[in-house]
Scaffold this active site. Structure first.
Site, PDB file in Angstrom:
ATOM      1  N   GLU A  22       0.860  -1.617   0.144  1.00  8.58           N
ATOM      2  CA  GLU A  22      -0.297  -0.461   0.210  1.00  8.58           C
ATOM      3  C   GLU A  22       1.103   1.232  -0.263  1.00  8.58           C
ATOM      4  O   GLU A  22       0.575   2.432  -1.736  1.00  8.58           O
ATOM      5  CB  GLU A  22      -0.368   0.094   1.491  1.00  8.58           C
ATOM      6  CG  GLU A  22      -1.682   0.491   0.958  1.00  8.58           C
ATOM      7  CD  GLU A  22      -3.541   0.373   1.833  1.00  8.58           C
ATOM      8  OE1 GLU A  22      -3.684   1.569   3.137  1.00  8.58           O
ATOM      9  OE2 GLU A  22      -3.889  -1.448   2.062  1.00  8.58           O
ATOM     10  N   PRO A 227      16.152  53.131   7.618  1.00  8.45           N
ATOM     11  CA  PRO A 227      17.433  53.306   8.580  1.00  8.45           C
ATOM     12  C   PRO A 227      18.163  52.156   8.292  1.00  8.45           C
ATOM     13  O   PRO A 227      19.088  52.194   9.184  1.00  8.45           O
ATOM     14  CB  PRO A 227      16.923  53.766   9.736  1.00  8.45           C
ATOM     15  CG  PRO A 227      15.349  53.350   9.741  1.00  8.45           C
ATOM     16  CD  PRO A 227      14.928  53.715   8.821  1.00  8.45           C
ATOM     17  N   ASP A 250      23.263  52.434  -2.139  1.00 12.05           N
ATOM     18  CA  ASP A 250      24.048  52.997  -0.953  1.00 12.05           C
ATOM     19  C   ASP A 250      24.502  51.342  -0.151  1.00 12.05           C
ATOM     20  O   ASP A 250      23.504  50.929  -0.011  1.00 12.05           O
ATOM     21  CB  ASP A 250      23.406  53.909  -0.228  1.00 12.05           C
ATOM     22  CG  ASP A 250      23.985  55.168  -1.355  1.00 12.05           C
ATOM     23  OD1 ASP A 250      23.941  55.453  -2.251  1.00 12.05           O
ATOM     24  OD2 ASP A 250      22.803  55.899  -0.422  1.00 12.05           O
ATOM     25  N   LYS A 272      29.836  54.326  -0.194  1.00 17.78           N
ATOM     26  CA  LYS A 272      31.547  53.441   0.136  1.00 17.78           C
ATOM     27  C   LYS A 272      30.719  52.659   0.928  1.00 17.78           C
ATOM     28  O   LYS A 272      29.859  52.464   1.669  1.00 17.78           O
ATOM     29  CB  LYS A 272      31.259  55.258   0.984  1.00 17.78           C
ATOM     30  CG  LYS A 272      32.075  56.348  -0.143  1.00 17.78           C
ATOM     31  CD  LYS A 272      32.819  57.423   1.318  1.00 17.78           C
ATOM     32  CE  LYS A 272      32.535  58.569  -0.009  1.00 17.78           C
ATOM     33  NZ  LYS A 272      32.186  59.985   1.336  1.00 17.78           N
ATOM     34  N   GLY A 303      19.709  55.575   1.500  1.00 16.60           N
ATOM     35  CA  GLY A 303      19.720  54.953   2.914  1.00 16.60           C
ATOM     36  C   GLY A 303      18.625  56.544   3.684  1.00 16.60           C
ATOM     37  O   GLY A 303      18.284  57.065   2.717  1.00 16.60           O
ATOM     38  N   GLY A 304      17.834  55.359   4.523  1.00 16.82           N
ATOM     39  CA  GLY A 304      17.098  56.903   5.197  1.00 16.82           C
ATOM     40  C   GLY A 304      15.843  57.020   4.330  1.00 16.82           C
ATOM     41  O   GLY A 304      15.279  56.759   3.670  1.00 16.82           O
ATOM     42  N   ASP A 305      15.895  58.533   3.944  1.00 16.06           N
ATOM     43  CA  ASP A 305      15.134  59.667   2.924  1.00 16.06           C
ATOM     44  C   ASP A 305      15.725  60.275   2.160  1.00 16.06           C
ATOM     45  O   ASP A 305      16.794  60.631   2.178  1.00 16.06           O
ATOM     46  CB  ASP A 305      13.825  60.627   3.665  1.00 16.06           C
ATOM     47  CG  ASP A 305      13.156  60.669   2.557  1.00 16.06           C
ATOM     48  OD1 ASP A 305      11.999  61.364   3.007  1.00 16.06           O
ATOM     49  OD2 ASP A 305      13.751  62.207   1.947  1.00 16.06           O
ATOM     50  N   VAL A 308      16.977  63.694   2.438  1.00 16.38           N
ATOM     51  CA  VAL A 308      17.928  64.829   3.936  1.00 16.38           C
ATOM     52  C   VAL A 308      19.256  63.888   2.738  1.00 16.38           C
ATOM     53  O   VAL A 308      19.592  62.539   3.244  1.00 16.38           O
ATOM     54  CB  VAL A 308      17.262  64.137   4.156  1.00 16.38           C
ATOM     55  CG1 VAL A 308      17.996  63.670   5.696  1.00 16.38           C
ATOM     56  CG2 VAL A 308      15.604  63.981   5.211  1.00 16.38           C
ATOM     57  N   ALA A 334      17.056  58.516   8.920  1.00 13.91           N
ATOM     58  CA  ALA A 334      17.284  57.732  10.348  1.00 13.91           C
ATOM     59  C   ALA A 334      17.312  58.611  11.745  1.00 13.91           C
ATOM     60  O   ALA A 334      17.433  58.424  12.491  1.00 13.91           O
ATOM     61  CB  ALA A 334      19.201  58.246   9.972  1.00 13.91           C
ATOM     62  N   MET A 389      25.962  62.478   9.326  1.00 13.85           N
ATOM     63  CA  MET A 389      27.163  62.415   9.168  1.00 13.85           C
ATOM     64  C   MET A 389      27.952  63.451  10.236  1.00 13.85           C
ATOM     65  O   MET A 389      29.267  63.854   9.989  1.00 13.85           O
ATOM     66  CB  MET A 389      27.230  63.926   8.244  1.00 13.85           C
ATOM     67  CG  MET A 389      26.391  62.314   6.348  1.00 13.85           C
ATOM     68  SD  MET A 389      27.229  63.179   5.156  1.00 13.85           S
ATOM     69  CE  MET A 389      25.334  64.360   5.226  1.00 13.85           C
ATOM     70  N   ALA A 418      20.245  53.559  14.244  1.00  9.08           N
ATOM     71  CA  ALA A 418      19.140  52.959  14.681  1.00  9.08           C
ATOM     72  C   ALA A 418      18.616  51.929  14.057  1.00  9.08           C
ATOM     73  O   ALA A 418      18.743  52.262  12.533  1.00  9.08           O
ATOM     74  CB  ALA A 418      19.002  54.705  14.497  1.00  9.08           C
TER      75      ALA A 418
END
Ligand code: SAH
Length: 476
Positions: A22, A227, A250, A272, A303-305, A308, A334, A389, A418
């Site tokens: 089976e 972030p 990035d 970088k 990164g972030g917005d 900015v 961030a 930065m 963050a």
């Protein structure tokens, strides 16, 4: 057992099941959902297998198959129920590199059978690395409910028109957009409703229309990746990542974020990384323009917005001059992510009426001059300064603030990484930071929050670099 999911072709040599009972019948039946014929090695066949043999779907071969009967099989299932015999078959198969499964004997298996949701051409295979068959079955039940019972009609429709579409529409965005239109539209509804000839007519029409449309120019989306924590992506950003033909990203964009991209997407790092230089800004812009002109959907992931400290201004201008459509998708910057994580507000009806976003590195120079800022006015004790930065210039910034009349005891809080797993926070004062910035041991990326709000009680662990009374006096 660690496993990797694949779909195995059963077009050539038939798969082999050993055993006539089976269990063997269940396995043979499963394989026959895809294989034309299954070979069964058994002394005699139980009733179900015997019936399949009469129907020409099962071919009986001698019991106790040897090397010659096992070599070249796409897979073997040893299901005699006799442990010694199953182990013997498994050993031969493994020695020959033929995938083998022995039901309920993981130690003898080189592959495991997934839980399967079967919709003809569309198959969903579910695996839990053997940890929980019950969980796999639950997922299967859920998918059975969620997936349209006639999903295979959609796959057939796509399969039938695949070559016609490839001939008329260029690969990449045009073709993908076409298929998305089909799957979202009336043709798909017709196919799922069982009206296959209507569905075919609609797809045929859509191909002609799409081919007539002018060759599409691509576009560029400047997308904020937030972030670094993928949960902080917007739904729009996720959709952009899925649409992209190429992503220029990035370093700060974060790897978890890129997981949302399509598998075939081209990923180009332009930010970088340690020891390496970033791609120069004019090259990035030239690359975006070139790819968009070639019809691709280009995502510039930042990164972030993107608006900015992201050099978006230059990119928007260059793309505009080249006549290329741009869309901007906001991300969580961030500084806001840091504040959220600390649970401190950046504005506060009693102690902060404004927030100023400042870069610790100004264009063209290493040191911030802050000439454009009225630091004295911002030092009135009612403003918040959010510094990006600023890791390597933190001490210098603090000294400028003191020179401009900021209170030495004014609180400062720095947040590294963050929102990420390795987030770190350090609290200090302007005087302390001015005197000995190295005591914070700050590493990039980090934001610094200067102002009374930085002294509000923060959630979570905050390292304290305390202000010494002498320092405060020295600057008083
Ligand atoms: N467009 C980005 C900023 C780019 S400039 C944004 O809106 O966030 C790069 C700086 O951003 C870093 O030097 C650091 O100050 C900050 N930054 C970016 N990601 C960060 C993070 N996860 N934690 C703390 N600071 C971060």
């Amino acid at each position: 057992m660690r496993t990797f999911p694949i779909f195995v072709s059963v077009d050539r040599k038939p798969p082999l099941v050993t055993g006539g009972g089976e269990l063997a019948a269940i396995k043979a039946r499963l394989l026959l959902k895809r294989a034309e014929i299954v070979d069964v090695a058994a002394g005699e066949l139980g009733s179900e297998l015997a019936e399949l043999e009469r129907a020409g779907r099962v071919v009986l071969i001698a019991a106790r198959p040897g090397v010659d009967q096992i070599r070249g099989r796409p897979l073997v299932i040893a299901a005699t129920g006799d442990h010694a015999e199953d182990a013997r078959v498994a050993a031969i198969a493994r020695a020959l590199g033929v995938p083998v499964n022995v039901p309920d004997k993981p130690a003898l298996c080189s592959f495991v059978m997934p839980a399967i949701v079967d919709r003809g051409e569309v198959t969903v295979a579910i695996g839990t690395e053997g940890t929980s068959p019950v969980l796999a079955q639950r997922l299967r039940a859920w998918l059975e409910r969620e997936l349209h019972p006639r999903l295979d009609a959609l796959a057939r429709l796509a399969g039938d028109f695949r070559y016609a579409v490839a001939e008329k529409l260029p690969a990449g965005r045009a073709r993908r957009k076409f298929w998305e239109g089909v799957f979202d539209g009336a043709a798909s509804e017709a196919a799922l409703a069982g009206e296959e000839s209507e569905a075919r007519r609609l797809v045929g029409e859509a191909i002609e229309e799409a081919a007539k449309a002018e060759t599409v120019q691509g576009r560029v989306l400047l997308v904020g990746a937030g972030p670094g924590n993928p949960e902080l992506l917007t739904l729009k950003a996720v959709r952009a990542l899925k649409e992209a033909d190429v992503i220029l990203y990035d370093r700060l964009a974060g790897t978890g974020v890129l997981e949302h991209a399509r598998r075939e997407v081209e990923l180009i790092p332009v930010g970088k990384t340690k020891g390496e230089h970033s791609v120069p800004q004019d090259k990035i812009q030239a690359l975006m323009i070139e790819r968009a002109r070639a019809g691709q959907t280009v995502v510039r992931l930042k990164g972030g917005d993107p608006l900015v400290f992201g050099r978006a201004g230059e990119e928007i201008a260059a793309l505009g001059a080249a006549g290329i459509e741009v869309e901007i998708i906001s991300g969580i910057t961030a500084g806001l992510a840091a504040a959220a994580s600390l649970q401190i507000p950046l504005t506060h009806r009693d102690i902060s009426h404004s927030v100023t976003f400042v870069s610790g590195h100004e264009a063209g120079g290493d040191e911030p001059s802050f000439e454009h800022l009225d630091l004295a006015a911002l030092g009135n004790g009612e403003s918040t300064l959010l510094v990006y930065m600023g890791v390597s210039t933190a001490g210098l910034i603090a000294r400028r603030l003191l020179d401009a009349g900021w209170k030495p005891a004014c609180p400062v809080i720095a947040v590294e990484n963050a929102s990420r797993d390795n987030e770190r926070r350090v609290a200090t004062t302007v005087a302390e930071l001015a005197a000995a910035p190295e005591r914070l041991e700050l590493k990039s990326p980090a934001v610094l929050i200067f102002g009374e709000v930085a002294g509000l009680p923060a959630a979570g662990l905050v390292e304290d670099v305390l202000s010494s009374p002498e320092l405060s006096r020295a600057y008083a």
